[in-house]
Design an enzyme around this catalytic site. Structure first.
Site, mmCIF file in Angstrom:
data_model
loop_
_atom_site.group_PDB
_atom_site.id
_atom_site.type_symbol
_atom_site.label_atom_id
_atom_site.label_comp_id
_atom_site.label_asym_id
_atom_site.label_seq_id
_atom_site.Cartn_x
_atom_site.Cartn_y
_atom_site.Cartn_z
ATOM 1 C CE LYS A 238 -20.113 -3.365 11.024
ATOM 2 N NZ LYS A 238 -20.921 -2.040 10.956
ATOM 3 C CG ASP B 264 -24.170 -2.753 15.135
ATOM 4 O OD1 ASP B 264 -24.291 -2.366 16.290
ATOM 5 O OD2 ASP B 264 -25.014 -3.217 14.415
#
Length: 234
Positions: free
Chosen positions: A155, A174
């Site tokens: 991420k 996310d």
């Protein structure tokens, strides 16, 4: 063989499209239309960031080391303070940690910042652009970041690359994004653990939705973030 593959692909696409939550898709398209100017401005800013100085590029990258389990605004505020005091570029972990009270895991992150600075230094100078530029395409850059930068998972690696203007083919998965992908029926469920394999699978599913909706990947991330948070931010 080619016709059979094409037929299978068409069937897969039809099945994918039939599952999409059409009402939510319309809502997302409406948000996209409403904030398109803000999105264009943000993406233009990301691409301009790559044209910045080595120190500015380093600050953008360092920001993503501070974001895990912390609010993005707090992470950016901490980076801004460290830049103003020159500690991001020259401070020790002990000095840096004093400015990280607004992010979680400050002790680890202060060490990661110092190690990251060392990693991005060549010939006694900070050279993150030169170093990252040498790592090939977006996916090769991502692979290198994952392997070499402590404190960054998939991420964060994608967040770094997006913020430097390389977000066209990658996803920052996310909780805001995952929640909406599930509601859209792009994914069946939010995984309890996001393994590397699962991350890439969801990223591919998001690319399919990106094609279906006509919203580019880097734009889609901002639209879904805005839907949940009510603003376009880094």
């Amino acid at each position: 063989m080619g016709d059979k593959n094409l037929k299978n692909q068409n069937l897969e696409n039809q099945e994918f499209e039939s599952k999409i939550n059409k009402e939510l898709n319309e809502e997302i398209l409406g948000i996209y239309g409403k904030i398109k100017k803000d999105i264009s401005k943000a993406i233009s800013g990301y691409k301009n960031a790559w044209k910045g100085t080595e120190k500015e590029i380093f600050a953008e990258m360092a920001f993503c080391i501070l974001t895990p389990q912390s609010k993005a605004k707090n992470a950016w505020q901490a980076i801004t303070s460290l830049v103003e005091n020159n500690l991001l570029y020259e401070g020790s972990a002990e000095e840096i940690v004093e400015y990280l009270n607004i992010v979680r895991f400050k002790n680890n992150k202060s060490r990661y910042l110092v190690e990251f600075r060392d990693l991005m230094t060549e010939d006694g100078k900070l050279q993150p652009k030169k170093i990252l530029e040498s790592k090939g395409n977006t996916f090769e850059k991502r692979k290198w970041i994952l392997k070499n930068v402590k404190g960054m998972g998939l991420k964060e690696a994608n967040h770094v690359l997006r913020n430097l203007g390389f977000g066209e083919e990658i996803a920052i998965l996310d909780r805001h994004i995952l929640r909406n992908l599930q509601r859209l029926n792009v994914i069946e469920e939010i995984p309890k653990t996001l393994t590397e394999k699962k991350y890439y699978e969801i990223e591919e599913a998001m690319k399919k939705y990106s094609e279906y909706s006509g919203i580019k990947m880097d734009e889609l991330d901002l639209v879904l973030w805005y839907k949940e948070a009510g603003e376009v931010f880094k």
